[in-house]
Design a protein around this motif. Sequence first.
Motif, mmCIF file in Angstrom:
data_model
loop_
_atom_site.group_PDB
_atom_site.id
_atom_site.type_symbol
_atom_site.label_atom_id
_atom_site.label_comp_id
_atom_site.label_asym_id
_atom_site.label_seq_id
_atom_site.Cartn_x
_atom_site.Cartn_y
_atom_site.Cartn_z
ATOM 1 N N THR A 47 99.652 -67.763 69.744
ATOM 2 C CA THR A 47 100.961 -67.533 70.320
ATOM 3 C C THR A 47 100.940 -66.427 71.370
ATOM 4 O O THR A 47 100.467 -65.323 71.112
ATOM 5 C CB THR A 47 101.959 -67.160 69.218
ATOM 6 N N ASP A 48 101.448 -66.758 72.568
ATOM 7 C CA ASP A 48 101.579 -65.791 73.661
ATOM 8 C C ASP A 48 100.271 -65.081 74.015
ATOM 9 O O ASP A 48 100.270 -63.945 74.467
ATOM 10 C CB ASP A 48 102.650 -64.740 73.324
ATOM 11 N N ALA A 49 99.155 -65.737 73.781
ATOM 12 C CA ALA A 49 97.868 -65.141 74.124
ATOM 13 C C ALA A 49 96.944 -66.228 74.639
ATOM 14 O O ALA A 49 96.916 -67.333 74.098
ATOM 15 C CB ALA A 49 97.242 -64.451 72.914
ATOM 16 N N ALA A 50 96.221 -65.922 75.699
ATOM 17 C CA ALA A 50 95.284 -66.900 76.241
ATOM 18 C C ALA A 50 94.143 -67.109 75.262
ATOM 19 O O ALA A 50 93.646 -66.159 74.659
ATOM 20 C CB ALA A 50 94.733 -66.405 77.570
ATOM 21 N N PRO A 51 93.689 -68.350 75.048
ATOM 22 C CA PRO A 51 92.558 -68.592 74.162
ATOM 23 C C PRO A 51 91.278 -68.035 74.773
ATOM 24 O O PRO A 51 91.183 -67.843 75.990
ATOM 25 C CB PRO A 51 92.514 -70.110 74.054
ATOM 26 N N THR A 52 90.308 -67.789 73.937
ATOM 27 C CA THR A 52 89.079 -67.143 74.402
ATOM 28 C C THR A 52 87.864 -68.056 74.357
ATOM 29 O O THR A 52 86.807 -67.680 74.838
ATOM 30 C CB THR A 52 88.778 -65.902 73.545
ATOM 31 N N THR A 300 113.753 -83.245 66.176
ATOM 32 C CA THR A 300 113.185 -82.390 67.215
ATOM 33 C C THR A 300 112.257 -81.387 66.552
ATOM 34 O O THR A 300 112.673 -80.675 65.639
ATOM 35 C CB THR A 300 114.283 -81.662 67.991
ATOM 36 N N VAL A 301 111.002 -81.327 67.004
ATOM 37 C CA VAL A 301 110.031 -80.430 66.368
ATOM 38 C C VAL A 301 109.674 -79.240 67.248
ATOM 39 O O VAL A 301 109.115 -78.255 66.754
ATOM 40 C CB VAL A 301 108.750 -81.192 65.962
ATOM 41 N N ALA A 302 109.984 -79.286 68.545
ATOM 42 C CA ALA A 302 109.698 -78.149 69.424
ATOM 43 C C ALA A 302 110.580 -78.239 70.665
ATOM 44 O O ALA A 302 110.926 -79.328 71.121
ATOM 45 C CB ALA A 302 108.227 -78.113 69.821
ATOM 46 N N GLY A 303 110.915 -77.064 71.197
ATOM 47 C CA GLY A 303 111.758 -76.980 72.380
ATOM 48 C C GLY A 303 113.212 -76.780 72.035
ATOM 49 O O GLY A 303 113.751 -77.462 71.153
ATOM 50 N N GLY A 312 105.764 -70.433 70.049
ATOM 51 C CA GLY A 312 106.437 -70.155 68.791
ATOM 52 C C GLY A 312 107.294 -71.318 68.341
ATOM 53 O O GLY A 312 107.042 -72.479 68.669
ATOM 54 N N THR A 313 108.327 -71.011 67.548
ATOM 55 C CA THR A 313 109.224 -72.012 66.988
ATOM 56 C C THR A 313 110.667 -71.687 67.375
ATOM 57 O O THR A 313 111.125 -70.592 67.047
ATOM 58 C CB THR A 313 109.096 -72.049 65.454
ATOM 59 N N PRO A 314 111.392 -72.539 68.071
ATOM 60 C CA PRO A 314 110.991 -73.865 68.534
ATOM 61 C C PRO A 314 110.219 -73.859 69.844
ATOM 62 O O PRO A 314 109.653 -74.871 70.230
ATOM 63 C CB PRO A 314 112.333 -74.585 68.708
ATOM 64 N N GLY A 315 110.192 -72.727 70.569
ATOM 65 C CA GLY A 315 109.516 -72.674 71.857
ATOM 66 C C GLY A 315 110.355 -73.281 72.965
ATOM 67 O O GLY A 315 111.468 -73.768 72.748
ATOM 68 N N ARG A 346 104.376 -75.215 65.368
ATOM 69 C CA ARG A 346 104.794 -74.317 66.436
ATOM 70 C C ARG A 346 104.010 -74.608 67.713
ATOM 71 O O ARG A 346 102.987 -75.292 67.704
ATOM 72 C CB ARG A 346 104.607 -72.861 66.025
ATOM 73 N N MET A 347 104.522 -74.096 68.825
ATOM 74 C CA MET A 347 103.887 -74.302 70.119
ATOM 75 C C MET A 347 102.941 -73.155 70.446
ATOM 76 O O MET A 347 103.216 -71.991 70.135
ATOM 77 C CB MET A 347 104.941 -74.400 71.227
ATOM 78 N N TYR A 348 101.816 -73.511 71.067
ATOM 79 C CA TYR A 348 100.841 -72.549 71.574
ATOM 80 C C TYR A 348 100.513 -72.918 73.019
ATOM 81 O O TYR A 348 100.579 -74.084 73.396
ATOM 82 C CB TYR A 348 99.545 -72.575 70.772
#
Length: 389
Positions: A47-52, A300-303, A312-315, A346-348
Motif C-alpha cells: 500500500t502506497d509504496a513502490a514494489p522493490t 463493488t469490491v474496490a473504488g 487501500g480499501t476501497p481505494g 484491497r488495492m495496491y
Amino acid sequence: VYTVGSMLPNSTRTVDISFTVQFEASMTFYVTVAGGGVGPIALDGATDAAPTNVYTRKLAGGELFSRQDGIGAGAGFRGGSLDAIAAFRTGALVLSDQNVLRRYSPADGMVKTIANLDGINSTVSGGNGYSARFPDDIDSIFPLSDNSIVFTAGNQLWAGAGPFSSEISQDPDSFSFFRIGGAAENSSGTAMGDGDTVRFGNPSAVVLDPSSGYLYIADQANFRIVRGQQIQSSPFAPTSWRFDVVAGTGATGFADGSALSAQFASPDGLAIGDDRALYIADNANRRLRRLNLNSNTVTTVAGDGTSGRADGTPGQFESIRSLASDGAGSIYVYDLFGLRVFRNGRMYTISPPDVSGVVDGYVDGPGRTPVTRIAVNPATGTVYSVLPF
C-alpha cells in the motif's frame, strides 16, 4: 554457477536445479522457487509504496512506427494501435495491431503477423491468416486452449484455431478464423440468441470461465455483461453458440444487487478470479465490480466512485480498464497507464503511470513503465502489456 549454454537473443529457458542450503538455527532466509508444480508467483506490491522486486523488460518494438515483422527492436507496430493481448503458458503472446493479429514466439523472439496481413476492413471474411478480414479494431483476446483463441472485433465475436501457444514462429496459413457472434455486416444492437442473431454494442472484453466453459463479454455500449454458451460440438460456427444477458439492465448507471438489476457504466475489462467470480472493470463508475456466478449478485469490491489513485480499501481509480487474473489471488488492473492489483480485499499499486519512456529495470527505478491492455501467463504469473506509443 549453472551453465545452460548458448541461447538466441531475447529467448528464455527454464532450468530446474536441486540445491542444499546449510544455515545456523538462528538465521532467517527467504527463497523464491519457480518450477514444476509451483503456482504463479504474484508481483510484489504494498500500500502506497513502490514494489522493490518487479523487473520490466521490453520484448519487442518501440522504434519502428509501422507494421513490420521482426525480432526485438526490429519489430514494428502502428503507433497508438495496440489494443489487446493474450498470454499462454509457454510464454507465447497474441496481440492486436488495430484489426491485425500479431504473435510473439518466445523461442526466437519473433513478432509475426498471422491474420489480416494488409489491415483491410472494407470486407469481412473468415479463413486462414492470409484470407481472414476483420471488421474493426480488435479490443480483447483470450485463450480458449493452447490451440484456440476468442476475440472481439468491431461488433463481432471471433474464434481462431491453430498453434497459438507454439514457442516458435508460425506462418499465417497455420491458423483459421471464424465469426461466432454478431451481425455479419458488423451492425450493433441488443438482440440475444444464437451467434447469427445476437447483437453487441462495442464489446470491449471477453474471457473464458474454464470451470463452466462459458464466455463472458463486456458489452460496453449496451452497459451489460453477456454470457455465451457452446451448444454444439464445434465452437467455430455462429449456430454453435447461444448468448444471453447475465448482468446489467441495459441502461447506464450504478447499482449493486441482483445481477439483472445491477447497473454499469462502460464496462471495459473482465477477469475470472481464483474464487470463480467474474471481476468487471466498471470504467465510467471508477469501480471494480464482482459478479458472484453462483448467487448471481453484483457487489463493488474496490473504488469509491471518485477519480483518484489511492491504495487501500476501497481505494480510488482514475480510468480502470483492462483486467487480468493469475488464478492465485491477484486481479491485475490497468489504471490510466499504471499497473495496480486487487489482492486480499484491497488495492495496491505496482507501477504508477509514467509515459516518459520504456527502459528495462526495476519499477521503483528506471524500469517504471506505462501499461495499457494486460495479460498474465497462468503458469508463471508474469504480467505482459502492450503500449500505445
